[in-house]
Each structure stands twice: as C-alpha cells, then as structure tokens.
Enzyme design. Structure first.
Site, PDB file in Angstrom:
ATOM      1  N   LYS A 102       5.737  -0.699   0.061  1.00 22.22           N
ATOM      2  CA  LYS A 102       5.945   0.689  -0.347  1.00 22.22           C
ATOM      3  C   LYS A 102       7.416   1.054  -0.193  1.00 22.22           C
ATOM      4  O   LYS A 102       8.056   0.670   0.792  1.00 22.22           O
ATOM      5  CB  LYS A 102       5.064   1.595   0.524  1.00 22.22           C
ATOM      6  CG  LYS A 102       4.985   3.051   0.095  1.00 22.22           C
ATOM      7  CD  LYS A 102       3.981   3.786   0.992  1.00 22.22           C
ATOM      8  CE  LYS A 102       3.720   5.198   0.530  1.00 22.22           C
ATOM      9  NZ  LYS A 102       2.679   5.859   1.361  1.00 22.22           N
ATOM     10  N   SER A 130      -0.524   8.431  -1.034  1.00 24.17           N
ATOM     11  CA  SER A 130       0.774   8.274  -1.671  1.00 24.17           C
ATOM     12  C   SER A 130       1.151   6.827  -1.982  1.00 24.17           C
ATOM     13  O   SER A 130       2.156   6.572  -2.655  1.00 24.17           O
ATOM     14  CB  SER A 130       1.862   8.891  -0.781  1.00 24.17           C
ATOM     15  OG  SER A 130       1.933   8.238   0.486  1.00 24.17           O
ATOM     16  N   SER A 160      -3.115   8.175   2.870  1.00 27.29           N
ATOM     17  CA  SER A 160      -2.303   7.569   1.816  1.00 27.29           C
ATOM     18  C   SER A 160      -2.563   6.092   1.561  1.00 27.29           C
ATOM     19  O   SER A 160      -2.136   5.550   0.547  1.00 27.29           O
ATOM     20  CB  SER A 160      -0.811   7.761   2.118  1.00 27.29           C
ATOM     21  OG  SER A 160      -0.443   9.107   1.899  1.00 27.29           O
TER      22      SER A 160
END
Length: 449
Positions: free
Chosen positions: A75, A153, A177
């Site tokens: 990420k 996310s 997330s």
C-alpha cells in the site's frame, strides 16, 4: 495456477515452479486493462532480483525463504527504500524517495518477498469506499457487468490480489481498511491486534487505531503473513468446530443487510451449525453506545487533524474534498474531548470484554451490503458518506475494541462477494486465526450444497 501463496511457495521451494515465471505472470496480470489504477508505481527490478534469488536457492538445494520470491504488493502508505511514499495523494507528490524500508516492508523483504509496487488507495486512508480522484479508482473485478467500488482504503492492494498481480497485499486497517475490500472482493483480510505490528515508516491516519496487516487468498496465507509482519509464531489450536464457543452479535451488526448479504450470512451460519458449530445469538447492547462515544469525530478525526493541519493550511485545494472534510472534523475537538474519548473507550472495552467472556469469537457480516456501483457514489456526496459509514460500521467496532478480526468469503458461487467476520478482543489473534481455519474448511466443504 496455484490456489494461494502457500501452495506456490511449496512449488518454488521444491523446484517444481520458477519464482521468476510466477512473477512474470503477476506482472502480466498487472498490465491488463482490469488492473488500471491498481498501482501508483512499480518496483520491477527489485521484484525480479528477489524472484531470481529464490530460484537460485531452490536450484542449489538451499532452504527457501518463507515468501519464496513471490509477488507481494505494498500500500502506498509504507516506505519502500528508493521510492517516494505518497499515500494516494498529490499533496505528497514531491516527497523524496524513502531512505529505508518501513519495518513491515523490511520484514517482507527479509522473508524473500518480491515487492512488486505501491498500490493505489483512498487518499490518506480516510474512507472505506476506495475512491481516489487523483489516481483513479481501481475497479472491483468481482463483477464484469458493471463497475463497482473496490472497498478501501486498501483498494489497489485488494484488486492486485484478486487479479493475480500479487499473492498478498500489505495494507493498513484503521476502521476496516483491510477487511472491507477483502469482503467486497471475495478475499481474506486479517486485522491483527494493533500493537503486534510496527508502524514506523507508515503515513499515519490514527495513531491509536492504525494496524499494519495483509490481504491474502486464504486463511493459511493470513497466518503466514501475520507471522512475518508481527515477527511471532502463531500457536494454532486444533479443535473441531464443535469445540469453539461462538456468538452472533445482534445489536447494530445485523442492521441494514441487503438481500445478498442476509442470505449468504444466514446460509453460512447454517452450514457451520450443520458441521457441528455451537453458535449463540447475543444482544451485545454496548455496540449501540459507539455513536455517542465518537460523536465529536473519534480518534481518526483528532489524530489526522494533528498530522494534516499545516498541510491543509498550505495545500487544501490539492486534497480530495471528501477527505479534507473528514479531517477537518478534528479541528473542533479540544484536549478535554480527546481525553474524554480515551477514557470512554477504555471503559467501553472493559464492558464489551466482560460481555464476551464466555465466547471464543464473534461472527458478523463484515459489511452489510455487496459492493455498490462506482456511479452511485461518484458525484453524490450524500450517498458517498452514507455508503462509507455503512461499510465502516461493523469492522470499526473491532478497532475500537483494540481487538483482532478476520474476514473470509462466505457467499455461494454466482453471488457477489460477501464477507464473514470472525472477531475477538485484545491479543486473541491466535484464537481468531485458529477458528477461521476451521470455518474456512467447513464452508469450503459445503460450498456446492
């Protein structure tokens, strides 16, 4: 194609499969049209070096590293040496390359991972939807008939795994997330107890709630990735389903389910009961208190405001307005509000843990709806925030509890993905992983029924 990372690494270690060949397949998957917007930047040379080293070790008969030169995505929140970290935002577009890896990244690299690239995400990790107006929004690959949200996310991370561009994805979970995109894409997402994985070298959202963890293809892969990221050995408990005390929380968690989720969740519970699981429904009324406890904005608002306030003053016009709006809620929180929140959370955790004392884990829908369409939230702010709140509602309970949770698929073939969340309190990670392995096996055994 191997079913999961564990199967692929066994093949690489045995010399039956080339890590370089598997990496080439992953890189080809990343270049297909469906993977548009998944990666913000790629690490081609670094990944190839790791895969080549794994193949050389196998050829020499040397012991293989745990991740065997296999593709792992990162990420865009975690520092990777030699590359900038931009957190899905143009605000950090001029950030210098990181001087060193974040600890979570370093542990993956030391375990032999082929780090393939920084994945797209909700700007600064502040939404469960996965929308990103700067770099585009990755499309959920579970439905080819209409574009659906990926969940966030860790949006690009989940899509990288779903499309085969990575075997696992390093991400973060502050209110869901990891688990939200895993649930919406038919993957496994494990949020460990927050203190078990270091967060240095990671752009913060909420220093109280942030957790570094991973999305995988299977529960056994979740165990493997957790052992690497947390630098600890999981003690699995070999018990049949009938040996676990499981609860279903009625309060809040079952509200607002759409027909697909309601059907999949009910069918999953029945299939588990048919396999001997003892499941008891409980009220868990304490969950209804969370809205009042977090009425002033919660930890994410207060702690993100502390990190972003100077950046907002200088560059608010470069932020996604929906993200800036949520961060700015923290400006209205005073020190006394923040201290009250800490104390209220501590008391709430004690009450919930007392209520759950007779159970090993709790079962809930990870999120109450299947992935909404991208079109439904693209231009409608009210609908965006409604969907965002709905997606975060169930998983964020576990973050406030300072607990751990795993989302695994529970839908039937032909249905849109639905996640079953297995959760428990602080440091009950090995219990959650152990019972999740049993649940995964039981659901797989009855999937075609």
């Amino acid at each position: 194609m191997h079913t999961d990372l564990s199967a692929a690494r066994t093949a690489v270690h045995a010399g039956r499969q080339s890590a370089l060949a598997l990496l080439a397949e992953a890189q080809a998957a990343a270049e297909q049209p469906a993977a548009r917007h998944v990666f913000i930047r790629t690490f081609g040379e670094q990944a190839q070096a790791a895969a080549r080293a794994a193949d050389l070790a196998a050829a020499a008969g040397a012991p293989g590293l745990p991740l065997a030169g296999l593709a792992i995505s990162v990420k865009d929140l975690f520092d990777v040496a030699g590359h900038p970290t931009t957190a899905g935002s143009v605000v950090l577009a001029d950030a210098p390359p990181a001087a060193r890896d974040a600890t979570a990244v370093a542990r993956l690299r030391q375990a032999g991972a082929a780090l393939v690239g920084h994945t797209n995400m909700t700007e600064f990790a502040f939404s469960g939807v996965g929308w990103n107006p700067h770099y585009g929004t990755p499309v959920n690959p579970s439905d080819t008939s209409v574009e659906r949200i990926p969940g966030g996310s860790t949006s690009g991370g989940a899509v990288s795994v779903a499309l085969g561009a990575a075997w696992a994805a390093l991400g973060s979970d502050t209110g869901g997330s990891i688990r939200i995109p895993a649930a919406l894409q038919g993957l496994v997402g494990f949020k460990n107890t927050a203190c078990l994985t270091p967060l240095d070298g990671c752009v913060p959202l909420s220093t109280t709630l942030d957790t570094a963890c991973a999305i995988t293809k299977s529960v056994r892969d979740a165990v493997l990735l957790h052992e690497i990221l947390a630098a600890r050995s999981v003690r699995l408990q070999a018990r049949p389903l009938s040996g676990w005390r499981l609860a279903v929380a009625r309060t809040t968690m079952l509200d607002g389910m759409d027909d697909t989720v309601a059907d999949a969740f009910a069918q999953a519970l029945q299939r588990l009961r048919d396999q001997g699981a003892q499941i008891k429904e409980i009220a868990l009324a304490e969950l209804a208190e969370l809205a009042d406890i977090q009425a002033t904005g919660g930890f994410a608002a207060a702690e993100s405001w502390a990190w972003h306030r100077a950046r907002l003053q200088a560059s608010e016009d470069r932020y996604d307005p929906r993200v800036a709006q949520r961060i700015r809620r923290g400006a209205a929180m005073g020190a006394a509000d923040y201290i009250d929140l800490i104390q209220a959370r501590r008391a709430w955790i004690a009450r919930v843990e007392q209520r759950l004392a007779g159970f090993d884990a709790v079962l809930s829908p990870t999120v109450p709806v299947v992935a909404p369409t991208l079109a439904s939230i693209a231009e409608d702010d009210a609908e965006f925030f409604r969907v965002n709140a709905l997606l975060l509602r169930n998983p964020s309970v576990v973050n406030m509890l300072d607990g751990c949770a795993l989302s695994l698929p529970c839908h039937r073939p032909g249905q849109l993905p639905v996640g079953l969340m297995v959760w428990a309190g602080h440091l009950q990670d090995d219990t959650v992983l152990s019972v999740s392995l049993e649940i995964e096996a039981a659901l797989a055994a009855t999937k075609g029924d």
